[in-house]
Design a protein around this motif. Structure first.
Motif, PDB file in Angstrom:
ATOM      1  N   ALA A   3       3.552  13.064  26.387  1.00 40.58           N
ATOM      2  CA  ALA A   3       3.948  14.281  27.215  1.00 40.58           C
ATOM      3  C   ALA A   3       2.618  14.929  27.498  1.00 40.58           C
ATOM      4  O   ALA A   3       2.269  15.872  26.979  1.00 40.58           O
ATOM      5  CB  ALA A   3       4.815  15.083  26.175  1.00 40.58           C
ATOM      6  N   LEU A   4       2.078  14.547  28.345  1.00 44.59           N
ATOM      7  CA  LEU A   4       0.745  15.238  28.894  1.00 44.59           C
ATOM      8  C   LEU A   4       0.552  16.909  29.177  1.00 44.59           C
ATOM      9  O   LEU A   4      -0.058  17.397  28.930  1.00 44.59           O
ATOM     10  CB  LEU A   4       0.122  14.348  30.299  1.00 44.59           C
ATOM     11  N   ASP A   5       1.947  17.057  29.689  1.00 41.21           N
ATOM     12  CA  ASP A   5       2.102  18.478  30.037  1.00 41.21           C
ATOM     13  C   ASP A   5       1.876  19.333  28.797  1.00 41.21           C
ATOM     14  O   ASP A   5       1.088  20.159  28.700  1.00 41.21           O
ATOM     15  CB  ASP A   5       3.049  18.911  31.047  1.00 41.21           C
ATOM     16  N   VAL A   6       2.691  18.920  27.883  1.00 39.43           N
ATOM     17  CA  VAL A   6       2.872  19.940  26.635  1.00 39.43           C
ATOM     18  C   VAL A   6       1.431  19.470  25.924  1.00 39.43           C
ATOM     19  O   VAL A   6       0.989  20.451  25.385  1.00 39.43           O
ATOM     20  CB  VAL A   6       3.943  19.338  25.613  1.00 39.43           C
ATOM     21  N   TYR A   7       0.917  18.508  26.042  1.00 40.17           N
ATOM     22  CA  TYR A   7      -0.291  17.849  25.456  1.00 40.17           C
ATOM     23  C   TYR A   7      -1.463  19.016  25.648  1.00 40.17           C
ATOM     24  O   TYR A   7      -2.226  19.567  24.806  1.00 40.17           O
ATOM     25  CB  TYR A   7      -0.614  16.684  25.773  1.00 40.17           C
ATOM     26  N   ASN A  63      -2.393  20.053  37.417  1.00 38.30           N
ATOM     27  CA  ASN A  63      -1.667  21.136  37.295  1.00 38.30           C
ATOM     28  C   ASN A  63      -2.886  22.322  37.376  1.00 38.30           C
ATOM     29  O   ASN A  63      -3.482  22.764  36.568  1.00 38.30           O
ATOM     30  CB  ASN A  63      -1.055  21.263  35.738  1.00 38.30           C
ATOM     31  N   ILE A  64      -2.789  22.798  38.487  1.00 30.75           N
ATOM     32  CA  ILE A  64      -3.839  23.553  39.029  1.00 30.75           C
ATOM     33  C   ILE A  64      -3.792  24.871  38.332  1.00 30.75           C
ATOM     34  O   ILE A  64      -4.635  25.592  37.870  1.00 30.75           O
ATOM     35  CB  ILE A  64      -3.706  23.838  40.553  1.00 30.75           C
ATOM     36  N   ILE A  65      -2.405  25.264  37.830  1.00 29.32           N
ATOM     37  CA  ILE A  65      -2.438  26.620  37.022  1.00 29.32           C
ATOM     38  C   ILE A  65      -3.030  26.349  35.754  1.00 29.32           C
ATOM     39  O   ILE A  65      -3.961  27.293  35.061  1.00 29.32           O
ATOM     40  CB  ILE A  65      -1.066  26.834  37.038  1.00 29.32           C
ATOM     41  N   VAL A  66      -2.677  25.346  34.910  1.00 29.60           N
ATOM     42  CA  VAL A  66      -3.256  25.235  33.588  1.00 29.60           C
ATOM     43  C   VAL A  66      -5.066  25.107  33.747  1.00 29.60           C
ATOM     44  O   VAL A  66      -5.545  25.587  32.868  1.00 29.60           O
ATOM     45  CB  VAL A  66      -2.579  23.905  33.144  1.00 29.60           C
ATOM     46  N   MET A  75      11.563  25.810  31.815  1.00 34.00           N
ATOM     47  CA  MET A  75      10.656  26.391  30.511  1.00 34.00           C
ATOM     48  C   MET A  75       9.491  26.017  30.218  1.00 34.00           C
ATOM     49  O   MET A  75       8.500  26.706  29.812  1.00 34.00           O
ATOM     50  CB  MET A  75      11.745  26.249  29.425  1.00 34.00           C
ATOM     51  N   GLU A  76       9.179  24.800  30.732  1.00 29.44           N
ATOM     52  CA  GLU A  76       7.772  24.230  30.301  1.00 29.44           C
ATOM     53  C   GLU A  76       6.743  24.844  31.136  1.00 29.44           C
ATOM     54  O   GLU A  76       5.389  24.913  30.910  1.00 29.44           O
ATOM     55  CB  GLU A  76       7.541  22.720  30.443  1.00 29.44           C
ATOM     56  N   GLN A  77       7.109  25.419  32.497  1.00 34.51           N
ATOM     57  CA  GLN A  77       6.163  25.896  33.376  1.00 34.51           C
ATOM     58  C   GLN A  77       5.961  27.264  32.849  1.00 34.51           C
ATOM     59  O   GLN A  77       6.970  28.009  32.520  1.00 34.51           O
ATOM     60  CB  GLN A  77       6.802  25.677  34.737  1.00 34.51           C
TER      61      GLN A  77
END
Ligand SMILES: Nc1ncnc2c1ncn2[C@@H]1O[C@H](COP(=O)(O)OP(=O)(O)OP(=O)(O)O)[C@@H](O)[C@H]1O
Ligand SMILES: [Mg+2]
Length: 1024
Positions: free
Chosen positions: A808-812, A848-851, A362-364
């Motif tokens: 939580a770097l991805d959410v950040y 995260n190349i998409i972000v 879901m995070e993706q």
């Protein structure tokens, strides 16, 4: 001195060395002409061997030789090579001259693998309580040699000389103990069937340039139909035109004009055989042939055929562990296209079956799932630039959803690459449409003359041929499989007849009625089998088309030896055939034709079938204990067809999770639906309720991603119901968050916020901080969209604080990006850019190349709003560059549109037209309607600036029609506004007012405040 020692050893060898060889080495009799020819040379060196032999008494030395050297000699001989010289601690052997085989390099490689193994097993020598381990170093090289006899008349010696030989010797000297180094040419000749390391450049004494060398690692397991069928089939009849067309397509593909070809026709008409014939073409040898099979029991297994293909590309072997798999994937991607390395984790999930949890997925973002699929394609494209690809997908009627979609996507983009995709399709079972744009070849029955010829060649006895041919021709009706089956039936009848009445054919066959379908003739043949063999065939049919001996042995409880004997008998009668496999461990057979498997399987009673599936599932669980995740689809299939509902549910769910991890959402949906169906038929205890709630939630997630939002909404409601029954707080908050996301996607912002808030309360109650951060990030963005800008901001800030705390770097990164959007909305672009850039640096940290590419886009927009066109274009172009690099043509298209818009602002119309042209090409290819709508809108705006009112209007209308069809409210509303504005310029006041009012209504409905003030103003102006 040295020579004396060698001769001593040679004397000791003598009894073990094939006569012909010693003969040649010692006496050099006979006469062979000198010639230039290709040969493969092996140098083997066993360090310290002579020294050791010398220290021992002759008896002991003989024993050592017995154990170590003699097998080597035997192995070389077995593969048809000649030992040419003994050299101190080793020897030199030649494959390919004076006696050559078409596959000498392969023979040499196989021999070397066996020699290494043999030395490993036997090379332990005990000398006064110390164990010494001997290890060999081997060098193999292929190339041109001069061979012949050298020396005087009394002492001639057959030998080969030349650079090839020298290099082989150097390779051996450079090999580390226990390893085999091979040269470039050997590599090319064996690479399809062997596993090697990536190339290494080596400085070789006496050579100016560095040479490429490879370490030979092992033999590849061969499974494809094409390899196993190479030798055993009836002569090929007819199909000249079809084959010619295929060859032409192959030629075109070779010139980088890729295409897709469908071969369709009924069961057994010869689809697979036609493809096989194509692979024998000389041009086909220039291609890397990758085949993937679909089968009826793998219809829901995500990417079943693609997995086969990528397993081959990455050189993954059956018994590789996860670490090895990852390493191979990384190395290969590096070699093919290192800019795609970021996707290696996706491939390792695809091939080694790591499963992600729903929350992780879901995070993706949705973009990520789309993107990774595109990366898979891009990798194929890049791979094809090394060697052209011939991709064969067999039995497309059983393809799984994910692979099916993948193929459709591929076929749209394939035109510029040296790739030929051929798929076979059994027509009667056709469940899906042919791939658009594919060339179709439909196979019709053979002509009577062709059938006749085939029959005459397969039946070797003239009497029987004459007696039966008309009957066979009229019954088989031009179907070669039917012809083959009838003849096999006749053979069997003849065998049993031979026993009583020798050769009295007319009597035997006069009353022989040939059954009128190929099914019944094959069944009749099975029925002739003795009970024991028939039983084995039936049990094997439950395994699927491939029959793994170890598995079958556990199910039948027979001794391996007896079982193998029975298999041999079935093979003799052509029901099954053995597949050459690399390891003894994994010996297996396959049904000669899927028809036999289908008939055997369908003959089983339902009850027997269920029992067998259960047994197979249970045995597989034991056998694959450490690799169970790799087998969940098979286990789901077997248990689903057994009586063990609990296990069925367990593995169906796992298979669903795995599909979801691979973004194969349709496959996941199928698995979850199957699981739910079983669960709901069971007695609902706590465990079942928990599973139902979790499964409904996961099902809804997959559905929402593929746009089935109504269904998702219904299923989330069910998930919530079940979850509340058992008071599972953790899950409840997850489901509520899913609800929030879903309503957010649908633009129902108030409802979304409500659910997010409920979810938030529970996550606080159970103190799940990560979840809390995710929810806050979601609420924040929703509030922004809704227009509650400051509330949105405070949620986002809170999310960021938690993210910092728990790292939580991805959410950040995403929350920061949302903050950027906040500033954007307020028109505080400089601050927006600062937030985006901070987010960018985190995204870069977590790679995260998409972000990254999303943020680049956002920065581009912000600069554009700021009026800093140069910067805007810089960032947009940078984003294009990333998209290009990773094969993300969708994003490339989107970026082109934005660039077009930017240039439109600057009135640089040529640039605008350029970007419109290329973007349109992309979205046409992708058949992406919304993308096309964006282009129409841009065209309309361009024409508006050029004051071509009529044309402009046409494109506004076209765009709006699409937006409204897809429910894209924002764009629909904005387009009406822009159109209205154009009409003011055109002075068509009535229609202008109408459009502005429409725009106002739509935008107000979804709460998009951005344009509302401007619209109000314009409407007021119109009143005046
Ligand atoms: N033109 C031909 N000449 C001689 N033998 C043929 C010819 N075509 C097919 N055969 C033989 O007939 C048998 C069935 O052919 P094949 O397996 O190619 O059928 P298929 O169309 O692929 O069937 P399925 O739909 O089950 O995959 C094979 O043993 C094959 O060798
Ligand atoms: Mg076939």
């Amino acid at each position: 001195m040295k020579e004396k020692k060698q001769n001593k050893i040679l004397e000791l060898f003598k009894p073990y060395v094939p006569k012909a060889v010693t003969h040649r080495i010692l006496e050099g009799e006979g006469s062979l002409p000198s010639e230039r020819s290709e040969a493969t040379i092996i140098f083997i060196d066993i360090r310290g061997f002579t020294k050791l032999a010398d220290q021992l008494d002759p008896e002991k030395a003989t024993e050592i030789i017995n154990n170590i050297f003699a097998p080597i000699v035997g192995i070389i001989d077995k593969y048809g090579g000649c030992i040419n010289k003994f050299l101190g601690d080793g020897l030199m052997a030649i494959f390919g001259t004076p006696f050559s085989h078409e596959d000498d390099p392969e023979r040499a490689a196989r021999a070397s693998i066996e020699i290494m193994k043999s030395i490993e097993e036997n090379g332990q020598i005990k000398i006064s309580n110390k164990i010494k381990r001997l290890k060999a170093r081997i060098g193999i090289n292929t190339g041109l040699c001069i061979s012949g006899e050298i020396g005087s008349a009394s002492r001639k010696e057959f030998t080969v000389i030349g650079d090839t030989v020298n290099l082989a010797s150097r390779l051996q000297a450079n090999a580390t103990p226990g390893k085999t180094l091979i040269g470039e040419k050997t590599f090319h000749r064996i690479k399809d069937n062997f596993i090697t390391s990536p190339p290494r450049k080596l400085k070789i004494k006496g050579k100016k340039d560095l040479v490429s060398v490879y370490t030979l690692k092992g033999e590849e397991k061969k499974i494809s139909f094409f390899e196993q069928k190479k030798n055993s089939h009836s002569p090929f009849m007819g199909r000249e035109k079809e084959l010619k067309n295929l060859k032409e397509a192959l030629k075109k593909s070779y010139q980088s004009k890729g295409q897709v070809i469908e071969i369709s026709g009924e069961l057994g008409i010869g689809k697979s055989r036609l493809i096989l014939e194509l692979t024998k073409d000389s041009l086909a040898k220039e291609f890397n042939i990758l085949s993937g099979n679909c089968s009826s029991w793998e219809e829901s297994k995500p990417y079943a055929p693609l997995k086969e293909i990528f397993t081959k590309i990455f050189g993954i072997k059956f018994d590789d562990d996860l670490k090895e798999i990852d390493k191979k994937i990384e190395n290969k991607i590096k070699e093919i296209d290192s800019s795609l390395l970021f996707a290696s984790s996706y491939f390792s999930r695809l091939l080694s079956s790591k499963i992600k949890s729903l929350e992780e997925i879901m995070e993706q973002s949705k973009e990520e799932s789309n993107l990774l699929i595109r990366v898979v394609k891009k990798l194929l494209w890049s791979f094809s630039s090394q060697t052209p690809l011939l991709i064969i997908i067999e039995d497309m009627q059983w393809i799984d959803d994910a692979s099916g979609e993948f193929l459709i996507q591929c076929s749209k983009e394939i035109k510029e690459y040296p790739i030929l995709i051929i798929y076979s399709l059994r027509e009667s079972l056709k469940k899906r449409d042919s791939i658009a744009g594919s060339k179709r070849i439909k196979l019709l029955p053979l002509k009577n003359t062709e059938s006749d010829k085939l029959i005459s060649l397969v039946i070797r006895e003239n009497d029987i041929y004459k007696l039966m041919k008309d009957k066979i021709i009229s019954t088989a009706n031009g179907n070669p499989l039917f012809i083959e089956e009838i003849i096999r039936g006749i053979e069997e009848r003849k065998l049993s007849a031979d026993k009583d009445r020798l050769g009295n054919y007319p009597e035997i066959f006069a009353n022989f009625q040939i059954p009128d379908t190929v099914q019944s003739i094959a069944r009749a043949r099975i029925d002739l089998l003795p009970v024991g063999l028939k039983e084995i065939l039936y049990q094997a049919s439950v395994l699927g088309r491939d029959i793994e001996i170890k598995l079958l042995q556990k199910i039948t409880n027979l001794e391996v030896k007896i079982l193998l004997e029975m298999m041999k008998e079935l093979q003799k009668q052509e029901f099954i055939e053995e597949v050459k496999a690399a390891s003894q461990l994994q010996r297996y057979f396959t049904f000669t034709h899927s028809l036999i498997q289908e008939i055997a399987y369908n003959s089983l009673l339902f009850k027997t079938r269920r029992n067998l599936h259960n047994k197979i599932g249970t045995v597989m669980e034991e056998m694959y204990l450490s690799k169970i995740d790799a087998k969940v689809e098979e286990l789901a299939y077997h248990f689903k067809n057994s009586d063990d509902q609990e296990k069925a549910v367990f593995y169906l769910n796992k298979a669903g999770d795995k599909a979801q991890s691979l973004y194969a959402f349709k496959n996941a949906i199928n698995y979850y639906l199957d699981s739910i169906k079983i669960l709901e038929s069971m007695e609902l205890k706590k465990e079942q309720l928990t599973q139902l709630s979790e499964t409904y939630n996961k099902l809804a997630f997959s559905q929402s991603i593929i746009g089935e939002r109504k269904e998702a909404e219904i299923n989330l409601t069910k998930a919530l119901e079940y979850c509340r029954k058992i008071r599972d707080k953790n899950n409840e908050s997850l489901i509520l968050m899913s609800m929030g996301n879903l309503y957010g996607d649908m633009g129902q912002w108030d409802k979304a916020i409500e659910y997010f808030q409920d979810s938030l309360l529970i996550s606080e109650e159970i103190n799940n901080l990560r979840r809390k951060a995710s929810i806050l990030k979601g609420i924040g963005l929703t509030c922004l969209f809704k227009g509650d800008i400051s509330t949105g901001y405070s949620y986002l800030k809170e999310s960021i604080n938690i993210c910092k705390e728990i790292k939580a770097l991805d959410v950040y990164a995403m929350a920061l990006n949302n903050i950027g959007i906040y500033y954007d909305m307020l028109g505080r672009w400089k601050e927006a850019i600062a937030a985006y850039k901070e987010s960018l640096s985190i995204a870069k940290k977590i790679k995260n190349i998409i972000v990254i590419s999303n943020i680049m886009n956002n920065i581009g927009f912000a600069y554009s709003s700021l009026g800093e066109s140069k910067q805007a274009i810089y960032y947009l172009k940078k984003s294009v560059k990333i998209a290009n690099k990773i094969g993300d043509i969708y994003n490339k298209g989107i970026n082109y549109i934005h660039l077009g818009e930017e240039y439109l602002k600057k009135d640089e119309f040529i640039e605008v037209k350029y970007y419109i042209f290329h973007a349109e090409k992309i979205f046409d290819e992708l058949d992406d309607k919304l993308g096309l709508a964006d282009i129409y809108r841009l065209k309309a705006k361009l024409l508006k600036k050029l004051k071509r009112w009529k044309d402009s209007e046409i494109f506004f209308e076209k765009a709006i029609k699409i937006y409204s069809k897809f429910g894209d409210k924002i764009n629909e509303g904005e387009s009406y506004y822009e159109w209205g504005d154009m009409l003011i310029l055109k002075r068509d006041i009535d229609l202008a007012r109408k459009n502005l009012i429409k725009s106002q209504k739509i935008l107000r409905n979804i709460g998009a405040k951005k344009h509302l003030i401007e619209i109000e103003e314009k409407l007021n102006n119109l009143k005046k």
